[in-house]
Design an enzyme around this catalytic site. Sequence first.
Site, PDB file in Angstrom:
ATOM      1  N   GLN A  13       0.821  -1.203   0.000  1.00  0.00           N
ATOM      2  CA  GLN A  13       0.000   0.000   0.000  1.00  0.00           C
ATOM      3  C   GLN A  13       0.857   1.255   0.000  1.00  0.00           C
ATOM      4  OE1 GLN A  13      -1.119   0.562   4.625  1.00  0.00           O
ATOM      5  NE2 GLN A  13      -1.659  -1.474   3.813  1.00  0.00           N
ATOM      6  N   HIS A  34       0.328   5.713   1.091  1.00  0.00           N
ATOM      7  CA  HIS A  34      -0.502   6.794   1.608  1.00  0.00           C
ATOM      8  C   HIS A  34      -0.125   8.093   0.910  1.00  0.00           C
ATOM      9  CE1 HIS A  34      -1.369   3.858   4.650  1.00  0.00           C
ATOM     10  NE2 HIS A  34      -0.174   3.946   5.188  1.00  0.00           N
ATOM     11  N   GLU A  88       3.832   8.255   8.530  1.00  0.00           N
ATOM     12  CA  GLU A  88       3.790   7.423   9.729  1.00  0.00           C
ATOM     13  C   GLU A  88       5.171   6.868  10.058  1.00  0.00           C
ATOM     14  OE1 GLU A  88       0.959   4.465   8.534  1.00  0.00           O
ATOM     15  OE2 GLU A  88       2.422   3.301   7.405  1.00  0.00           O
ATOM     16  N   HIS A 144       4.778   0.284   0.907  1.00  0.00           N
ATOM     17  CA  HIS A 144       5.201  -0.480   2.080  1.00  0.00           C
ATOM     18  C   HIS A 144       4.201  -1.579   2.401  1.00  0.00           C
ATOM     19  CE1 HIS A 144       2.490   2.640   3.636  1.00  0.00           C
ATOM     20  NE2 HIS A 144       2.192   1.790   4.609  1.00  0.00           N
ATOM     21  N   ARG A 193      -4.335   0.552  -1.863  1.00  0.00           N
ATOM     22  CA  ARG A 193      -3.693  -0.753  -2.026  1.00  0.00           C
ATOM     23  C   ARG A 193      -3.249  -0.979  -3.472  1.00  0.00           C
ATOM     24  NH1 ARG A 193      -8.719  -2.868   0.451  1.00  0.00           N
ATOM     25  NH2 ARG A 193      -8.501  -2.700   2.719  1.00  0.00           N
TER      26      ARG A 193
END
Length: 319
Positions: free
Chosen positions: A96, A98, A118, A175, A195
Amino acid sequence: MPVRALRLIPQVHPRVWGGDLLARRFSRCAQTEGPVGESWEVHGDLLVADGPDQGLTLDELARREGQALLGKRCPPSSTFPLLVKWLDCRDWLSVQVHPDDAVARSLTGDPLARGKTECWYLVEAEEGAEVIHGLAAGVSVEDLARVQGREILSFLRRQVAHADQILYTPAGTVHALGPGLLLLEIQQSSDLTYRLYDWGRVGLDGQPRTLHLPEALRSLRDSRPEPLWNLPSAGVGQPRLACPHFALETLTGSARWSPAGLSLEILALVRGEGRLEVGGQTERVVPGDVLVVPASAPEVHLELPAGGLVVRVRLPEPS
Protein backbone atom coordinates in the site's frame (compact mmCIF):
# COMPACT_ATOMS: atom_id res chain seq x y z
CA MET A 1 -9.59 21.56 31.80
CA PRO A 2 -7.94 20.06 34.90
CA VAL A 3 -4.33 19.29 34.04
CA ARG A 4 -4.08 15.50 34.16
CA ALA A 5 -3.10 12.60 31.94
CA LEU A 6 -5.96 11.59 29.65
CA ARG A 7 -6.95 7.98 29.22
CA LEU A 8 -9.05 7.26 26.16
CA ILE A 9 -11.27 4.27 25.42
CA PRO A 10 -9.39 2.24 22.77
CA GLN A 11 -11.13 1.19 19.58
CA VAL A 12 -10.35 -2.35 18.46
CA HIS A 13 -10.45 -3.18 14.74
CA PRO A 14 -10.70 -6.71 13.30
CA ARG A 15 -8.39 -7.17 10.32
CA VAL A 16 -7.92 -10.12 8.00
CA TRP A 17 -4.17 -9.99 8.71
CA GLY A 18 -4.50 -9.70 12.51
CA GLY A 19 -4.32 -12.23 15.35
CA ASP A 20 -4.96 -12.48 19.08
CA LEU A 21 -1.74 -10.95 20.44
CA LEU A 22 -3.32 -7.63 21.42
CA ALA A 23 -5.96 -9.43 23.48
CA ARG A 24 -3.33 -11.63 25.16
CA ARG A 25 -0.73 -8.89 25.74
CA PHE A 26 -3.12 -6.09 26.69
CA SER A 27 -6.17 -7.62 28.34
CA ARG A 28 -8.24 -4.47 27.97
CA CYS A 29 -8.05 -4.90 24.19
CA ALA A 30 -10.85 -7.46 24.36
CA GLN A 31 -11.01 -9.95 21.51
CA THR A 32 -13.84 -9.28 19.08
CA GLU A 33 -15.23 -11.47 16.35
CA GLY A 34 -12.44 -12.21 13.90
CA PRO A 35 -8.70 -11.56 14.19
CA VAL A 36 -7.77 -8.22 15.78
CA GLY A 37 -5.22 -6.25 13.79
CA GLU A 38 -5.36 -2.77 15.31
CA SER A 39 -6.17 -1.09 18.58
CA TRP A 40 -6.55 2.66 18.12
CA GLU A 41 -5.27 4.25 21.31
CA VAL A 42 -5.17 7.98 20.51
CA HIS A 43 -7.48 9.50 17.91
CA GLY A 44 -9.80 12.47 17.74
CA ASP A 45 -12.96 10.30 17.74
CA LEU A 46 -12.03 8.36 20.89
CA LEU A 47 -13.79 9.12 24.17
CA VAL A 48 -12.09 10.22 27.39
CA ALA A 49 -12.41 7.25 29.71
CA ASP A 50 -12.71 8.94 33.10
CA GLY A 51 -12.38 12.15 35.10
CA PRO A 52 -14.21 15.46 34.63
CA ASP A 53 -14.00 15.24 30.81
CA GLN A 54 -15.34 11.68 30.65
CA GLY A 55 -17.47 11.09 27.56
CA LEU A 56 -16.00 13.91 25.48
CA THR A 57 -14.09 13.01 22.35
CA LEU A 58 -10.48 14.06 22.03
CA ASP A 59 -11.47 16.31 19.10
CA GLU A 60 -14.12 18.02 21.24
CA LEU A 61 -11.53 18.58 23.95
CA ALA A 62 -9.05 19.93 21.39
CA ARG A 63 -11.61 22.44 20.10
CA ARG A 64 -12.51 23.54 23.60
CA GLU A 65 -8.99 23.76 25.06
CA GLY A 66 -6.88 24.70 22.03
CA GLN A 67 -3.24 25.32 22.92
CA ALA A 68 -3.76 24.27 26.53
CA LEU A 69 -4.09 20.72 25.21
CA LEU A 70 -2.27 20.83 21.88
CA GLY A 71 0.55 23.30 22.58
CA LYS A 72 2.12 26.19 20.72
CA ARG A 73 3.72 23.93 18.10
CA CYS A 74 0.39 22.64 16.83
CA PRO A 75 -0.85 24.34 13.65
CA PRO A 76 -4.38 25.75 13.96
CA SER A 77 -6.78 22.82 13.69
CA SER A 78 -10.18 21.70 14.88
CA THR A 79 -9.05 18.09 15.19
CA PHE A 80 -6.36 16.24 17.11
CA PRO A 81 -3.36 15.95 14.75
CA LEU A 82 -2.03 12.45 15.52
CA LEU A 83 -3.23 8.85 15.52
CA VAL A 84 -1.43 6.23 17.63
CA LYS A 85 -2.27 2.53 17.54
CA TRP A 86 -0.98 -0.95 18.34
CA LEU A 87 -0.76 -3.44 15.47
CA ASP A 88 -0.59 -7.25 15.58
CA CYS A 89 0.57 -8.54 12.21
CA ARG A 90 -0.07 -12.29 11.89
CA ASP A 91 -0.09 -12.12 8.09
CA TRP A 92 1.13 -9.70 5.45
CA LEU A 93 -0.69 -6.39 5.27
CA SER A 94 -1.56 -5.21 1.79
CA VAL A 95 1.15 -3.59 -0.32
CA GLN A 96 0.00 0.00 0.00
CA VAL A 97 0.84 3.68 -0.14
CA HIS A 98 -0.50 6.79 1.61
CA PRO A 99 -0.80 10.27 0.06
CA ASP A 100 0.65 13.48 1.45
CA ASP A 101 -1.59 16.41 2.41
CA ALA A 102 -1.78 17.93 -1.08
CA VAL A 103 -2.55 14.64 -2.84
CA ALA A 104 -5.04 13.64 -0.13
CA ARG A 105 -6.98 16.89 -0.65
CA SER A 106 -6.93 16.50 -4.41
CA LEU A 107 -8.05 12.86 -4.39
CA THR A 108 -10.78 13.25 -1.75
CA GLY A 109 -12.00 16.74 -2.59
CA ASP A 110 -11.78 17.62 1.11
CA PRO A 111 -9.76 20.82 1.63
CA LEU A 112 -9.05 19.78 5.25
CA ALA A 113 -7.92 16.22 4.50
CA ARG A 114 -4.60 15.12 5.95
CA GLY A 115 -2.09 12.84 4.32
CA LYS A 116 -0.57 9.96 6.19
CA THR A 117 3.09 10.07 7.11
CA GLU A 118 3.79 7.42 9.73
CA CYS A 119 6.47 5.55 11.62
CA TRP A 120 6.63 2.19 13.37
CA TYR A 121 8.28 1.30 16.65
CA LEU A 122 8.72 -2.49 16.44
CA VAL A 123 8.10 -3.97 19.89
CA GLU A 124 8.42 -7.64 18.93
CA ALA A 125 9.67 -9.29 15.76
CA GLU A 126 9.76 -13.03 15.25
CA GLU A 127 12.90 -14.48 13.71
CA GLY A 128 12.91 -13.82 9.98
CA ALA A 129 10.05 -11.30 10.08
CA GLU A 130 10.17 -8.90 7.14
CA VAL A 131 8.77 -5.61 5.91
CA ILE A 132 8.42 -4.16 2.45
CA HIS A 133 9.69 -0.59 2.52
CA GLY A 134 10.17 1.37 -0.67
CA LEU A 135 11.02 0.52 -4.26
CA ALA A 136 13.90 -1.78 -5.12
CA ALA A 137 17.12 -0.14 -6.31
CA GLY A 138 16.77 1.26 -9.81
CA VAL A 139 12.98 0.84 -9.95
CA SER A 140 10.81 3.84 -10.89
CA VAL A 141 7.10 4.49 -10.37
CA GLU A 142 6.72 4.12 -14.14
CA ASP A 143 8.23 0.61 -13.90
CA LEU A 144 5.75 -0.29 -11.17
CA ALA A 145 2.82 1.05 -13.19
CA ARG A 146 3.53 -1.48 -15.96
CA VAL A 147 2.96 -4.55 -13.76
CA GLN A 148 0.14 -5.87 -11.61
CA GLY A 149 -0.53 -8.70 -9.18
CA ARG A 150 2.24 -10.71 -7.59
CA GLU A 151 4.79 -9.45 -10.14
CA ILE A 152 4.77 -6.16 -8.18
CA LEU A 153 6.72 -7.84 -5.38
CA SER A 154 9.90 -8.19 -7.45
CA PHE A 155 10.00 -4.38 -7.83
CA LEU A 156 9.95 -3.69 -4.07
CA ARG A 157 12.58 -3.61 -1.33
CA ARG A 158 12.21 -6.24 1.40
CA GLN A 159 14.20 -6.18 4.62
CA VAL A 160 14.43 -8.17 7.83
CA ALA A 161 12.80 -6.51 10.82
CA HIS A 162 13.97 -6.60 14.44
CA ALA A 163 12.68 -5.49 17.83
CA ASP A 164 13.41 -1.90 18.96
CA GLN A 165 13.70 -0.82 15.33
CA ILE A 166 12.05 2.39 14.15
CA LEU A 167 11.04 2.67 10.52
CA TYR A 168 9.98 6.01 9.06
CA THR A 169 7.41 5.85 6.26
CA PRO A 170 6.75 9.28 4.78
CA ALA A 171 3.69 9.69 2.58
CA GLY A 172 4.35 8.35 -0.91
CA THR A 173 6.40 5.34 0.28
CA VAL A 174 5.16 1.94 -0.87
CA HIS A 175 5.20 -0.48 2.08
CA ALA A 176 3.78 -3.55 3.79
CA LEU A 177 4.25 -5.05 7.23
CA GLY A 178 4.96 -8.78 7.35
CA PRO A 179 3.90 -11.61 9.69
CA GLY A 180 5.32 -11.89 13.20
CA LEU A 181 5.34 -8.22 14.22
CA LEU A 182 3.88 -6.38 17.21
CA LEU A 183 4.34 -2.64 16.89
CA LEU A 184 3.30 0.85 17.84
CA GLU A 185 2.33 3.05 14.89
CA ILE A 186 2.50 6.84 15.13
CA GLN A 187 1.04 8.81 12.24
CA GLN A 188 -0.83 11.84 11.05
CA SER A 189 -4.49 11.49 11.92
CA SER A 190 -5.66 10.03 8.62
CA ASP A 191 -6.88 6.64 7.45
CA LEU A 192 -6.23 7.12 3.72
CA THR A 193 -4.73 3.88 2.42
CA TYR A 194 -4.45 2.90 -1.25
CA ARG A 195 -3.69 -0.75 -2.03
CA LEU A 196 -1.49 -1.93 -4.88
CA TYR A 197 -1.58 -5.66 -4.08
CA ASP A 198 -3.28 -7.83 -1.44
CA TRP A 199 -1.82 -11.33 -1.83
CA GLY A 200 -4.89 -12.65 -3.69
CA ARG A 201 -6.95 -13.04 -0.51
CA VAL A 202 -10.48 -12.16 0.52
CA GLY A 203 -11.51 -9.97 3.44
CA LEU A 204 -13.32 -10.95 6.62
CA ASP A 205 -16.59 -10.62 4.66
CA GLY A 206 -15.44 -13.28 2.18
CA GLN A 207 -15.16 -10.76 -0.66
CA PRO A 208 -11.97 -9.72 -2.48
CA ARG A 209 -10.50 -6.59 -0.94
CA THR A 210 -10.56 -3.54 -3.18
CA LEU A 211 -7.38 -2.35 -4.86
CA HIS A 212 -6.81 1.35 -5.59
CA LEU A 213 -4.21 1.31 -8.36
CA PRO A 214 -4.74 4.82 -9.86
CA GLU A 215 -4.78 6.48 -6.43
CA ALA A 216 -1.80 4.47 -5.19
CA LEU A 217 0.31 5.27 -8.26
CA ARG A 218 -0.57 8.94 -8.05
CA SER A 219 0.36 8.99 -4.36
CA LEU A 220 3.68 7.35 -5.22
CA ARG A 221 4.38 9.81 -8.02
CA ASP A 222 3.08 13.11 -6.63
CA SER A 223 3.58 13.01 -2.86
CA ARG A 224 6.54 15.19 -1.92
CA PRO A 225 9.22 13.42 0.13
CA GLU A 226 9.39 14.59 3.74
CA PRO A 227 12.84 14.30 5.31
CA LEU A 228 13.82 13.28 8.77
CA TRP A 229 14.80 16.28 10.88
CA ASN A 230 17.93 16.61 12.94
CA LEU A 231 17.43 15.06 16.35
CA PRO A 232 17.79 17.41 19.32
CA SER A 233 21.14 17.18 21.08
CA ALA A 234 19.42 16.18 24.32
CA GLY A 235 15.99 15.11 25.44
CA VAL A 236 14.29 13.67 28.48
CA GLY A 237 15.15 10.22 27.13
CA GLN A 238 16.90 8.96 24.01
CA PRO A 239 15.82 10.91 20.89
CA ARG A 240 14.97 8.41 18.15
CA LEU A 241 13.18 10.20 15.31
CA ALA A 242 11.94 13.64 14.28
CA CYS A 243 10.00 14.61 11.16
CA PRO A 244 7.63 17.45 10.20
CA HIS A 245 4.69 15.80 12.02
CA PHE A 246 6.03 14.16 15.19
CA ALA A 247 9.13 13.39 17.26
CA LEU A 248 9.90 10.24 19.27
CA GLU A 249 12.01 9.43 22.31
CA THR A 250 12.36 6.24 24.32
CA LEU A 251 12.42 6.62 28.10
CA THR A 252 13.79 4.24 30.73
CA GLY A 253 14.15 4.55 34.49
CA SER A 254 12.89 7.69 36.20
CA ALA A 255 12.39 11.06 34.53
CA ARG A 256 10.87 14.40 35.44
CA TRP A 257 10.10 17.15 32.92
CA SER A 258 7.67 19.88 31.88
CA PRO A 259 5.94 20.16 28.48
CA ALA A 260 6.26 23.95 28.98
CA GLY A 261 3.17 24.65 26.89
CA LEU A 262 4.99 23.67 23.69
CA SER A 263 3.39 20.39 22.66
CA LEU A 264 0.89 17.73 23.58
CA GLU A 265 2.63 14.52 24.66
CA ILE A 266 1.67 10.89 24.12
CA LEU A 267 3.23 8.27 26.41
CA ALA A 268 3.00 4.61 25.37
CA LEU A 269 4.17 1.99 27.86
CA VAL A 270 5.94 -0.83 26.03
CA ARG A 271 7.51 -2.79 28.91
CA GLY A 272 7.26 -2.83 32.70
CA GLU A 273 4.68 -1.54 35.18
CA GLY A 274 5.38 2.03 36.25
CA ARG A 275 3.92 5.11 37.86
CA LEU A 276 3.00 8.36 36.16
CA GLU A 277 2.30 11.63 37.95
CA VAL A 278 0.73 14.57 36.11
CA GLY A 279 -0.81 17.58 37.83
CA GLY A 280 -0.45 16.00 41.24
CA GLN A 281 -2.39 12.90 40.22
CA THR A 282 -0.42 9.64 40.34
CA GLU A 283 -1.53 6.47 38.61
CA ARG A 284 -0.21 3.04 37.79
CA VAL A 285 0.61 2.36 34.15
CA VAL A 286 0.96 -1.09 32.58
CA PRO A 287 2.14 -2.37 29.20
CA GLY A 288 -0.24 -1.30 26.46
CA ASP A 289 -1.31 1.89 28.22
CA VAL A 290 -1.19 4.98 26.00
CA LEU A 291 -1.96 8.33 27.63
CA VAL A 292 -2.18 11.93 26.42
CA VAL A 293 -0.48 14.63 28.52
CA PRO A 294 -1.73 18.19 27.89
CA ALA A 295 0.86 20.76 26.82
CA SER A 296 -0.18 22.88 29.82
CA ALA A 297 0.87 20.24 32.37
CA PRO A 298 3.31 21.95 34.78
CA GLU A 299 5.34 18.78 35.39
CA VAL A 300 5.40 15.11 34.46
CA HIS A 301 7.05 12.49 36.66
CA LEU A 302 7.54 8.97 35.33
CA GLU A 303 9.01 6.04 37.25
CA LEU A 304 9.77 2.76 35.52
CA PRO A 305 11.28 -0.50 36.83
CA ALA A 306 14.51 -1.93 35.47
CA GLY A 307 13.86 -2.98 31.88
CA GLY A 308 10.80 -0.73 31.57
CA LEU A 309 10.39 1.37 28.45
CA VAL A 310 8.06 4.16 27.31
CA VAL A 311 7.76 5.70 23.84
CA ARG A 312 7.25 9.46 24.18
CA VAL A 313 5.64 11.26 21.22
CA ARG A 314 5.49 15.05 20.74
CA LEU A 315 5.03 17.56 17.99
CA PRO A 316 8.45 18.44 16.58
CA GLU A 317 10.59 21.48 17.21
CA PRO A 318 10.74 23.86 14.24
CA SER A 319 13.40 22.77 11.74
